[in-house]
Design an enzyme around this catalytic site. Structure first.
Site, mmCIF file in Angstrom:
data_model
loop_
_atom_site.group_PDB
_atom_site.id
_atom_site.type_symbol
_atom_site.label_atom_id
_atom_site.label_comp_id
_atom_site.label_asym_id
_atom_site.label_seq_id
_atom_site.Cartn_x
_atom_site.Cartn_y
_atom_site.Cartn_z
ATOM 1 N N PHE A 20 -52.183 -33.273 -19.166
ATOM 2 C CA PHE A 20 -53.531 -33.552 -18.666
ATOM 3 C C PHE A 20 -54.394 -32.278 -18.568
ATOM 4 C CE2 PHE A 20 -54.801 -33.434 -13.987
ATOM 5 C CZ PHE A 20 -56.124 -33.782 -14.159
ATOM 6 N N THR A 44 -43.093 -34.372 -20.675
ATOM 7 C CA THR A 44 -44.037 -35.167 -19.868
ATOM 8 C C THR A 44 -45.414 -35.266 -20.548
ATOM 9 O OG1 THR A 44 -44.629 -33.210 -18.552
ATOM 10 C CG2 THR A 44 -42.950 -34.665 -17.637
ATOM 11 N N SER A 87 -44.163 -31.727 -10.182
ATOM 12 C CA SER A 87 -43.889 -32.788 -9.214
ATOM 13 C C SER A 87 -42.884 -32.294 -8.188
ATOM 14 C CB SER A 87 -43.317 -34.046 -9.888
ATOM 15 O OG SER A 87 -42.733 -34.903 -8.931
ATOM 16 N N SER A 127 -50.677 -24.659 -5.301
ATOM 17 C CA SER A 127 -50.926 -24.532 -3.860
ATOM 18 C C SER A 127 -49.654 -24.760 -3.059
ATOM 19 C CB SER A 127 -51.974 -25.562 -3.442
ATOM 20 O OG SER A 127 -51.482 -26.873 -3.669
ATOM 21 N N TYR A 150 -39.740 -27.219 -6.516
ATOM 22 C CA TYR A 150 -40.922 -27.080 -7.378
ATOM 23 C C TYR A 150 -41.780 -25.892 -6.937
ATOM 24 C CZ TYR A 150 -45.671 -28.024 -9.030
ATOM 25 O OH TYR A 150 -46.925 -27.908 -9.567
ATOM 26 N N LYS A 154 -42.684 -22.576 -9.159
ATOM 27 C CA LYS A 154 -44.043 -22.163 -9.523
ATOM 28 C C LYS A 154 -44.364 -20.777 -8.954
ATOM 29 C CE LYS A 154 -46.596 -23.997 -11.676
ATOM 30 N NZ LYS A 154 -46.699 -23.977 -13.160
ATOM 31 N N ASN A 179 -54.003 -29.639 -6.102
ATOM 32 C CA ASN A 179 -54.014 -31.076 -6.418
ATOM 33 C C ASN A 179 -55.115 -31.481 -7.401
ATOM 34 O OD1 ASN A 179 -52.503 -30.781 -3.729
ATOM 35 N ND2 ASN A 179 -51.990 -32.846 -4.393
ATOM 36 N N ARG A 279 -42.238 -38.334 2.101
ATOM 37 C CA ARG A 279 -41.386 -37.785 1.055
ATOM 38 C C ARG A 279 -40.800 -36.438 1.454
ATOM 39 N NH1 ARG A 279 -44.682 -38.753 -4.546
ATOM 40 N NH2 ARG A 279 -45.424 -36.671 -4.066
HETATM 41 C C1 UD2 Z 1 -48.211 -30.599 -5.153
HETATM 42 C C2 UD2 Z 1 -49.187 -29.421 -5.003
HETATM 43 C C3 UD2 Z 1 -50.235 -29.498 -6.120
HETATM 44 C C4 UD2 Z 1 -49.564 -29.563 -7.492
HETATM 45 C C5 UD2 Z 1 -48.650 -30.776 -7.499
HETATM 46 C C6 UD2 Z 1 -47.921 -30.991 -8.816
HETATM 47 C C7 UD2 Z 1 -49.309 -29.169 -2.566
HETATM 48 C C8 UD2 Z 1 -50.162 -29.261 -1.350
HETATM 49 N N1 UD2 Z 1 -49.881 -29.561 -3.727
HETATM 50 O O1 UD2 Z 1 -48.934 -31.772 -4.974
HETATM 51 O O2 UD2 Z 1 -51.092 -28.357 -6.055
HETATM 52 O O3 UD2 Z 1 -48.861 -28.381 -7.773
HETATM 53 O O4 UD2 Z 1 -47.651 -30.633 -6.453
HETATM 54 O O5 UD2 Z 1 -47.190 -32.162 -8.753
HETATM 55 O O6 UD2 Z 1 -48.174 -28.742 -2.498
HETATM 56 N N2 UD2 Z 1 -48.229 -39.971 -2.272
HETATM 57 C C9 UD2 Z 1 -48.348 -41.266 -1.774
HETATM 58 N N3 UD2 Z 1 -48.160 -42.288 -2.638
HETATM 59 C C10 UD2 Z 1 -47.869 -42.123 -3.954
HETATM 60 C C11 UD2 Z 1 -47.745 -40.789 -4.448
HETATM 61 C C12 UD2 Z 1 -47.944 -39.744 -3.583
HETATM 62 O O7 UD2 Z 1 -48.599 -41.453 -0.580
HETATM 63 O O8 UD2 Z 1 -47.705 -43.127 -4.682
HETATM 64 C C13 UD2 Z 1 -48.483 -38.854 -1.340
HETATM 65 C C14 UD2 Z 1 -47.424 -37.770 -1.345
HETATM 66 O O9 UD2 Z 1 -46.350 -38.077 -0.481
HETATM 67 C C15 UD2 Z 1 -48.263 -36.569 -0.865
HETATM 68 C C16 UD2 Z 1 -49.662 -36.839 -1.441
HETATM 69 O O10 UD2 Z 1 -49.689 -38.218 -1.766
HETATM 70 O O11 UD2 Z 1 -48.339 -36.543 0.550
HETATM 71 C C17 UD2 Z 1 -49.951 -36.051 -2.707
HETATM 72 O O12 UD2 Z 1 -48.825 -36.198 -3.583
HETATM 73 P P1 UD2 Z 1 -48.871 -35.712 -5.095
HETATM 74 O O13 UD2 Z 1 -47.535 -35.976 -5.699
HETATM 75 O O14 UD2 Z 1 -50.069 -36.250 -5.766
HETATM 76 O O15 UD2 Z 1 -49.140 -34.162 -4.960
HETATM 77 P P2 UD2 Z 1 -48.512 -32.980 -4.002
HETATM 78 O O16 UD2 Z 1 -49.372 -32.873 -2.791
HETATM 79 O O17 UD2 Z 1 -47.057 -33.098 -3.876
#
Ligand code: UD2
Length: 321
Positions: A20, A44, A87, A127, A150, A154, A179, A279
């Site tokens: 992406f 991916t 992820s 981040s 992860y 990074k 994000n 999670r």
């Molecule tokens: C992390 C990093 C981001 C990037 C990403 C790559 C942080 C703050 N951000 O994102 O910069 O590197 O990893 O993957 O560390 N969630 C739900 N339902 C769903 C899917 C996700 O509630 O179906 C929640 C999840 O538990 C989290 C939030 O949404 O609290 C964001 O999740 P994500 O996987 O989109 O991204 P995140 O924050 O792990």
């Protein structure tokens, strides 16, 4: 231009070019008439993301293989290193796979870049490096506290970037993405970014799941801002930007519960979300201080969250994703 014509070499390399973010940077460079090579293992990344990028030379290969890195870097001046297994939950399930595809791949790429005489590598940091500390906004001078495999991987890549700038004189710029979301983000895996998953599900009338209480917050950053930050990082004077780490974000945050409400408006979804357990490796709140990128790159986010989300929903609707 003369150099490219004589040697038929690409000036820019994008790793993860079928992903992406990589394909979005490629599209912007091609629109400016630049010569671009892309490399992707398609683990991916998706071949269909290359549609519209036919002018890019595409190399299918894995950066975990040093020979692929050598081929990819030959003749290149500037690398945008976007390839990764992105992820948090994927890394919790498979920490070794994440390490191979983030850390080994980055080191192989840096060695090949150094040997090929690449001038600058711009790196997609995360981040997640900041970890789950309570202080907001996150500033680059804070001590990193990665809490997931992860995030560790990074962050290791960031350290390699800085070491290569220091000991080999390779110019490196680390952009810590917050994000990123927008058109072309893959919504189809449970490892996908939350906004991609929610857009797809809610447009299809399916119930999204919020992990935890939904009060976690993120500095969601629209892809166009990230592309812009990368283009600025490629041209910023080395004295200012090389060897530096900087946040690339919008400097505002929103909770998942608020995102859900907004997406109800934008998609027409009328149900409620499901709630499930938080999670492992998840971070509660994330918000960037973006003053360093402003100062060093002249970066300013052009698309705010709401507009970005509207454009993203429109794109998924049109794509029938
Ligand atoms: C992390 C990093 C981001 C990037 C990403 C790559 C942080 C703050 N951000 O994102 O910069 O590197 O990893 O993957 O560390 N969630 C739900 N339902 C769903 C899917 C996700 O509630 O179906 C929640 C999840 O538990 C989290 C939030 O949404 O609290 C964001 O999740 P994500 O996987 O989109 O991204 P995140 O924050 O792990």
């Amino acid at each position: 231009m003369r150099r490219q014509k004589e040697f038929n070499l690409a000036r820019y390399l994008i790793t993860g070019a079928a992903g992406f973010i990589g394909r979005s940077i490629a599209a912007a460079l091609l629109a400016r008439g630049e010569s671009v090579r892309g490399v992707d293992s398609l683990i991916t990344g998706k071949r269909e993301n290359l549609t519209g990028l036919e002018a890019m030379e595409f190399l299918q290969g894995d950066l975990a293989d040093p020979v692929t890195c050598q081929k990819a870097c030959a003749g290149v001046e500037i690398v945008f290193h976007e390839a990764a297994l992105a992820s948090v939950p994927r890394s919790v399930a498979d920490p070794i796979g994440t390490n191979v595809n983030c850390v080994d791949a980055t080191l192989n790429l840096l060695v090949a870049a150094r040997d090929a005489g690449v001038r600058r590598v711009v790196y997609a940091g995360s981040s997640s490096a900041y970890g789950d500390t309570p202080t907001l906004p996150k500033r680059e001078d804070m001590v990193p506290k990665p809490i997931s495999p992860y995030a560790v991987a990074k962050l290791a890549g960031e350290h390699y970037m800085q070491a290569f700038a220091r000991v080999y004189g390779l110019e490196t710029v680390v952009l810590r993405y917050f994000n990123v979301f927008g058109p072309y983000q893959d919504p189809s895996s449970h490892y996908s970014g939350v906004l991609a998953i929610f857009c797809r599900k809610m447009l299809a009338g399916e119930q999204p799941t919020i992990y935890g209480d939904g009060e976690q917050s993120r500095d969601f950053t629209f892809i166009e801002n990230v592309v812009e930050g990368n283009l600025l990082a490629a041209t910023a004077p080395a004295e200012k930007a090389s060897g530096k780490v900087m946040n690339l974000a919008t400097g505002s945050r929103i909770t998942l519960n608020q995102v859900f409400q907004l997406l109800c408006e934008l998609t027409g979804y009328r149900g409620k979300p499901a709630y499930a357990a938080e999670r492992a490796g998840d971070i509660r709140d994330s918000l960037a201080d973006i003053s360093r990128a402003r100062e060093l790159l002249g970066y300013t986010p052009r698309v705010d969250f709401r507009e970005g989300l509207q454009r993203t929903v429109d794109w998924y609707r049109a794509a029938g994703a």
